[in-house]
Enzyme design. Structure first.
Site, PDB file in Angstrom:
ATOM      1  N   ASN A   1      11.408  -6.012  -5.740  1.00  0.00           N
ATOM      2  CA  ASN A   1      10.570  -6.558  -4.914  1.00  0.00           C
ATOM      3  C   ASN A   1      10.121  -8.071  -5.296  1.00  0.00           C
ATOM      4  O   ASN A   1       9.196  -8.111  -6.350  1.00  0.00           O
ATOM      5  CB  ASN A   1       9.074  -5.697  -4.790  1.00  0.00           C
ATOM      6  CG  ASN A   1       8.210  -6.342  -3.756  1.00  0.00           C
ATOM      7  OD1 ASN A   1       8.132  -7.728  -3.151  1.00  0.00           O
ATOM      8  ND2 ASN A   1       7.294  -5.587  -3.186  1.00  0.00           N
TER       9      ASN A   1
ATOM     10  N   ARG B   1      13.413  -5.407  -1.183  1.00  0.00           N
ATOM     11  CA  ARG B   1      12.604  -5.450  -0.202  1.00  0.00           C
ATOM     12  C   ARG B   1      12.649  -6.941   0.477  1.00  0.00           C
ATOM     13  O   ARG B   1      12.423  -7.906  -0.109  1.00  0.00           O
ATOM     14  CB  ARG B   1      10.971  -5.623  -0.562  1.00  0.00           C
ATOM     15  CG  ARG B   1       9.898  -5.963   0.341  1.00  0.00           C
ATOM     16  CD  ARG B   1       8.548  -5.772  -0.187  1.00  0.00           C
ATOM     17  NE  ARG B   1       7.507  -5.713   0.911  1.00  0.00           N
ATOM     18  CZ  ARG B   1       6.459  -6.802   1.060  1.00  0.00           C
ATOM     19  NH1 ARG B   1       6.450  -7.315  -0.134  1.00  0.00           N
ATOM     20  NH2 ARG B   1       5.660  -6.721   2.176  1.00  0.00           N
TER      21      ARG B   1
ATOM     22  N   HIS C   1       4.930  -4.315   7.175  1.00  0.00           N
ATOM     23  CA  HIS C   1       4.265  -2.910   6.322  1.00  0.00           C
ATOM     24  C   HIS C   1       5.194  -1.813   7.060  1.00  0.00           C
ATOM     25  O   HIS C   1       4.692  -0.635   6.969  1.00  0.00           O
ATOM     26  CB  HIS C   1       2.964  -2.715   6.644  1.00  0.00           C
ATOM     27  CG  HIS C   1       1.924  -3.604   5.888  1.00  0.00           C
ATOM     28  ND1 HIS C   1       0.575  -3.749   6.060  1.00  0.00           N
ATOM     29  CD2 HIS C   1       2.038  -4.284   4.697  1.00  0.00           C
ATOM     30  CE1 HIS C   1       0.016  -4.424   5.074  1.00  0.00           C
ATOM     31  NE2 HIS C   1       1.006  -4.664   4.220  1.00  0.00           N
TER      32      HIS C   1
ATOM     33  N   LEU D   1      -4.142  -0.505   4.030  1.00  0.00           N
ATOM     34  CA  LEU D   1      -5.221  -1.465   3.685  1.00  0.00           C
ATOM     35  C   LEU D   1      -4.922  -1.507   2.080  1.00  0.00           C
ATOM     36  O   LEU D   1      -5.092  -1.131   1.294  1.00  0.00           O
ATOM     37  CB  LEU D   1      -6.297  -0.975   3.957  1.00  0.00           C
ATOM     38  CG  LEU D   1      -6.891  -0.220   5.319  1.00  0.00           C
ATOM     39  CD1 LEU D   1      -7.950   0.425   5.213  1.00  0.00           C
ATOM     40  CD2 LEU D   1      -6.763  -1.356   6.229  1.00  0.00           C
TER      41      LEU D   1
ATOM     42  N   ASN E   1      -3.697  -5.604  -0.222  1.00  0.00           N
ATOM     43  CA  ASN E   1      -4.145  -7.055  -0.070  1.00  0.00           C
ATOM     44  C   ASN E   1      -3.639  -7.546   1.188  1.00  0.00           C
ATOM     45  O   ASN E   1      -4.494  -7.970   1.737  1.00  0.00           O
ATOM     46  CB  ASN E   1      -3.104  -7.778  -1.224  1.00  0.00           C
ATOM     47  CG  ASN E   1      -3.926  -7.385  -2.645  1.00  0.00           C
ATOM     48  OD1 ASN E   1      -4.955  -7.487  -2.573  1.00  0.00           O
ATOM     49  ND2 ASN E   1      -2.976  -7.005  -3.603  1.00  0.00           N
TER      50      ASN E   1
ATOM     51  N   ARG F   1      -6.185 -13.214   3.780  1.00  0.00           N
ATOM     52  CA  ARG F   1      -5.443 -13.767   5.243  1.00  0.00           C
ATOM     53  C   ARG F   1      -6.786 -13.463   6.288  1.00  0.00           C
ATOM     54  O   ARG F   1      -7.468 -12.381   6.069  1.00  0.00           O
ATOM     55  CB  ARG F   1      -4.427 -12.964   5.546  1.00  0.00           C
ATOM     56  CG  ARG F   1      -3.216 -13.444   4.762  1.00  0.00           C
ATOM     57  CD  ARG F   1      -1.939 -12.596   5.152  1.00  0.00           C
ATOM     58  NE  ARG F   1      -1.407 -12.059   4.125  1.00  0.00           N
ATOM     59  CZ  ARG F   1      -0.503 -11.061   3.861  1.00  0.00           C
ATOM     60  NH1 ARG F   1      -0.100 -10.639   5.045  1.00  0.00           N
ATOM     61  NH2 ARG F   1      -0.278 -10.594   2.646  1.00  0.00           N
TER      62      ARG F   1
ATOM     63  N   ASP G   1     -10.434  -9.376  -3.875  1.00  0.00           N
ATOM     64  CA  ASP G   1      -9.999  -8.010  -4.328  1.00  0.00           C
ATOM     65  C   ASP G   1     -11.278  -6.938  -3.967  1.00  0.00           C
ATOM     66  O   ASP G   1     -12.434  -7.122  -4.166  1.00  0.00           O
ATOM     67  CB  ASP G   1     -10.182  -8.137  -5.861  1.00  0.00           C
ATOM     68  CG  ASP G   1      -9.722  -7.047  -6.699  1.00  0.00           C
ATOM     69  OD1 ASP G   1     -10.463  -5.910  -6.531  1.00  0.00           O
ATOM     70  OD2 ASP G   1      -8.646  -6.943  -7.242  1.00  0.00           O
ATOM     71  N   MET G   2     -11.017  -5.884  -3.299  1.00  0.00           N
ATOM     72  CA  MET G   2     -12.074  -5.213  -2.781  1.00  0.00           C
ATOM     73  C   MET G   2     -12.819  -4.551  -3.729  1.00  0.00           C
ATOM     74  O   MET G   2     -14.159  -4.407  -3.595  1.00  0.00           O
ATOM     75  CB  MET G   2     -11.362  -3.915  -2.009  1.00  0.00           C
ATOM     76  CG  MET G   2     -12.257  -3.128  -1.299  1.00  0.00           C
ATOM     77  SD  MET G   2     -13.740  -3.679  -0.223  1.00  0.00           S
ATOM     78  CE  MET G   2     -12.572  -3.522   1.356  1.00  0.00           C
TER      79      MET G   2
ATOM     80  N   GLY H   1      -7.069   1.820   1.262  1.00  0.00           N
ATOM     81  CA  GLY H   1      -7.228   2.997   2.025  1.00  0.00           C
ATOM     82  C   GLY H   1      -7.214   4.143   1.053  1.00  0.00           C
ATOM     83  O   GLY H   1      -7.722   4.958   1.574  1.00  0.00           O
ATOM     84  N   GLU H   2      -6.524   4.075  -0.118  1.00  0.00           N
ATOM     85  CA  GLU H   2      -6.450   5.324  -0.708  1.00  0.00           C
ATOM     86  C   GLU H   2      -7.650   5.451  -1.458  1.00  0.00           C
ATOM     87  O   GLU H   2      -7.816   6.680  -1.829  1.00  0.00           O
ATOM     88  CB  GLU H   2      -5.187   5.229  -1.464  1.00  0.00           C
ATOM     89  CG  GLU H   2      -3.864   5.071  -0.928  1.00  0.00           C
ATOM     90  CD  GLU H   2      -2.661   4.725  -1.695  1.00  0.00           C
ATOM     91  OE1 GLU H   2      -2.522   4.849  -2.910  1.00  0.00           O
ATOM     92  OE2 GLU H   2      -1.690   4.254  -0.953  1.00  0.00           O
ATOM     93  N   HIS H   3      -8.236   4.461  -1.991  1.00  0.00           N
ATOM     94  CA  HIS H   3      -9.326   4.426  -2.950  1.00  0.00           C
ATOM     95  C   HIS H   3     -10.764   4.266  -2.562  1.00  0.00           C
ATOM     96  O   HIS H   3     -11.616   4.486  -3.361  1.00  0.00           O
ATOM     97  CB  HIS H   3      -8.962   3.564  -4.283  1.00  0.00           C
ATOM     98  CG  HIS H   3      -7.695   3.953  -4.883  1.00  0.00           C
ATOM     99  ND1 HIS H   3      -7.389   5.132  -5.429  1.00  0.00           N
ATOM    100  CD2 HIS H   3      -6.565   3.254  -4.980  1.00  0.00           C
ATOM    101  CE1 HIS H   3      -6.239   4.991  -5.952  1.00  0.00           C
ATOM    102  NE2 HIS H   3      -5.430   4.004  -5.638  1.00  0.00           N
TER     103      HIS H   3
ATOM    104  N   GLU I   1       6.554   2.400  -1.143  1.00  0.00           N
ATOM    105  CA  GLU I   1       7.544   1.503  -0.487  1.00  0.00           C
ATOM    106  C   GLU I   1       8.786   1.467  -1.400  1.00  0.00           C
ATOM    107  O   GLU I   1      10.042   1.434  -0.704  1.00  0.00           O
ATOM    108  CB  GLU I   1       6.925   0.256  -0.207  1.00  0.00           C
ATOM    109  CG  GLU I   1       5.638   0.244   0.616  1.00  0.00           C
ATOM    110  CD  GLU I   1       5.142  -1.290   0.587  1.00  0.00           C
ATOM    111  OE1 GLU I   1       4.105  -1.269   0.108  1.00  0.00           O
ATOM    112  OE2 GLU I   1       5.470  -1.946   1.695  1.00  0.00           O
TER     113      GLU I   1
END
Ligand code: ADP
Ligand code: ADP
Lengths: 391, 391
Positions: free
Chosen positions: A9, A90, A175, A204, A206, A236, A277-278, A327-329, A379
């Site tokens: 990637n 990718r 995606h 969800l 970056n 973005r 960064d969330m 989304g995962e965390h 991925e």
């Protein structure tokens, strides 16, 4: 020894790689080269299960060729043996030409190059990875796997913008590799055939996107001509008024290229909260930072609107599926995005959702007509799978 | 004689006017000057109930001043007496400065002028109307009524774009005068207090917008910084990828101003079907024109997505309200936009919807949790009302 596929990637200043055993799905190695093209580069290489000390190398990597040479060197010094049966790449934008993964030849390279105006930040560097890998592994099949390919099933009413036809633009969606993996897993978890499964996939990370999947096929998705449209992302903007760029030009003398770059790299959570960064945004919000709190509200509201829109398109929704780092965390994002949607048959279980868990799991309440799932994406594995299918 | 208000809606090449009796809401006169600034202009004036033969006048009107002079002449020649207690003006963009209708003075004019970059097609011509009316009716109060004002209640999470703060942009929303009128009428028809009424208002005219109303207040709306965002319209694209203009510049050398003009004037139904007029698009689709059929699908799908999104925001929705030329008359658009949404408690009654009716009416099925209403808008009356309230 089992057959292995090397997955690459390639980003503008990085190469992420994994060597995957296609029988067991186990990683024989994985690593990352960072700051390619800068003065001080860094390679981190994990052999085997990644639990041992990594092999590292710090030096300048002037280009992707030098970076890949360092990866080969890492395999030589720290193992395992690097003998891939194929290299999977990718590639972000496949345009209308590439509706599925392909074996790379000169024609494919030329075609990916032609798509560069559609994905100027991505396709050229993805191709750089393909080129250096062809040189490094002569005779080994190279496979390009496209982020757009899963969305080849979008119907015309979903991919058509209401703009002059001679512009030749349309919604592509991205995606897709993640959506393909996650939607297959979700159907398995639900015990349904993919062809009979309707899903809303929220990737969800970056980047961030929402996709409506009907009977296993993508029928709408929030990213469009480029990966800038749709949800609020790390850096973005997602959706804005189409007249924004004209206004900025008129009112502030801001050039369209500059404005677009800002929408891509200085928009999103970064613009609203000062960090893209969330985890950092959550920290600031928890510390009382009003900008960070607003950023989170804008972020989750946008997700909620897409969920509602796709519910309206799909009618029956078997599951909403969260994936990607956030989304995962990030339980609070899931809770915020779906709060009060019980009247649509969509109810989280607060405890399951908040549990400090990882891996695939149901987080919906037992009575919820629509399940809510967390499915960590993979991925690299999906790229390996698609590459393998072409051998 | 009863007090009357003259309502002026000044467009780039037209002036629409109505003289409204504020006691009875009856029109004492109404008319239209077309092709202002062109070689052959035309004025059509209806006195009284509009059933008699109109007074007409064909000649060149070089500017809005000459056009308004012709209107005064029409009143003199064909009646009734023109003695307004106020003149109400439609002004498209009030920015953040104008949160409600205001009496016009020099400061107000200057402020509306400053907002021109936000609405270059509208505010300057709206102002031209204000200026000539001030000269024509010295001493008569002039009131500016803003299309944005109803949306002053948007919460920050709805009006904030995820873009750099120093750009100073936000969602404003338009069609507010129509929303104010229609939402008040809808609450009355539902027998609910406006403060307890949740609505989705679909104003589908040449411009088109969706608005989410919670407890009588606008909480989200599809038009944004400008009236270009959101639904597919007659000649406007609505939502597109924010990177579209950059792509057109890069790939086709298309200038941003030119592209924006095309999105405004050559987008929407016009781009997709070759006509921006819904009746004509329906005719073409009925005749088997595949482009027109696709245009209709794109058009209704976009509405459906906004309805779903706003259902998700509002939770409880008391009614979906259709207005504007298409919303009031085009049963197929209403049916297409809401088909299959019974699972959200939103069901049309096919017969009521298709009935060749006009005026305010319920078109939902009796069991529908969310009512579906058709409410013909009356922006001129709303402008007169708001002007009156300031006297
Ligand atoms: N435990 C966590 N809680 C909240 N957010 C997280 C957590 N872990 C990762 N994230 C967020 O996930 C995002 C990165 O997602 P990821 O899918 O890893 O990125 P990419 O899209 O580059 O693959 C970042 O915003 C990061 O803060
Ligand atoms: N009977 C009808 N059936 C379908 N569409 C109609 C009908 N009457 C008017 N329209 C459509 O309404 C649109 C104009 O809406 P209107 O609200 O009058 O315009 P504006 O936004 O300029 O005020 C046009 O697309 C026109 O074709």
């Amino acid at each position: 020894m089992a057959a292995r596929i090397l997955v690459l990637n390639t980003g503008s200043s990085s190469i992420k790689y994994e060597l995957i055993d296609v029988g067991s799905r186990e990683r024989a190695a994985r690593g990352l080269v960072e700051r390619v093209g800068e003065e001080e580069g860094r390679l981190t290489h994990h052999a085997g299960d990644g639990r041992g000390r990594p092999y590292t190398c710090e030096r300048a990597f002037p280009g992707h060729a030098e970076a890949l040479a360092a990866v080969l060197e890492a395999f030589e010094k720290a193992g395992p043996e690097l003998d891939p049966v194929a290299v999977g790449h990718r590639v972000v934008h496949g345009g209308t030409r590439f509706r599925e993964a392909v074996l790379v030849d000169d024609g494919v390279i030329a075609a990916i190059e032609e798509l560069a105006p559609l994905a100027p930040l991505h396709n050229p560097v993805n191709l750089a990875g393909v080129r250096v890998a062809r040189d490094a592994f002569p005779g080994v099949p190279q496979v390009a796997v496209f982020d757009t390919a899963f969305h080849r099933t979008l119907p015309p009413e979903a991919y058509t913008y209401a703009v002059p036809g001679e512009w030749g633009v349309r919604r592509f969606g991205f995606h897709g590799t993640s959506c393909a993996y996650v939607s297959r897993r979700a159907a398995e978890l639900l015990g349904r055939a993919p062809e009979e499964t309707n899903l809303i996939v929220l990737h969800l990370g970056n980047g961030a996107s929402a996709t409506a999947i009907e009977g296993g096929r993508s029928v709408d998705t929030s990213m469009g001509l480029t990966p800038l449209e749709g949800l609020v992302m790390g850096t973005r903007s997602g959706d804005v008024d189409p007249a924004l760029l004209g206004y900025l030009k008129r009112a502030r003398g801001l050039d369209v290229e500059e404005a677009e770059r800002a929408l891509s790299r200085k928009g999103g959570l970064l613009a609203l909260a000062g960090s893209g960064d969330m985890r950092e945004v959550r920290r600031r919000a928890a510390g009382g930072d009003a900008r960070a709190r607003l950023a989170l509200e804008v972020y989750t509201r946008r997700i909620r609107k897409y969920v509602g829109a796709y519910c309206a398109l799909l009618g029956r929704v078997d599951a909403v599926v969260f994936t990607g780092g956030v989304g995962e965390h990030d339980a609070a994002t899931r809770a915020g995005a779906l709060a009060g949607m019980d009247r649509f048959g969509l109810a989280l279980d607060a405890e399951r959702n908040a549990a400090d868990a990882s891996g695939e799991r149901f987080v919906s309440a037992d009575g919820s007509a629509t399940a809510v799932l967390v499915v960590p994406t993979d991925e690299e594995w999906e790229i390996a799978r698609q590459a393998l299918a072409l051998l």
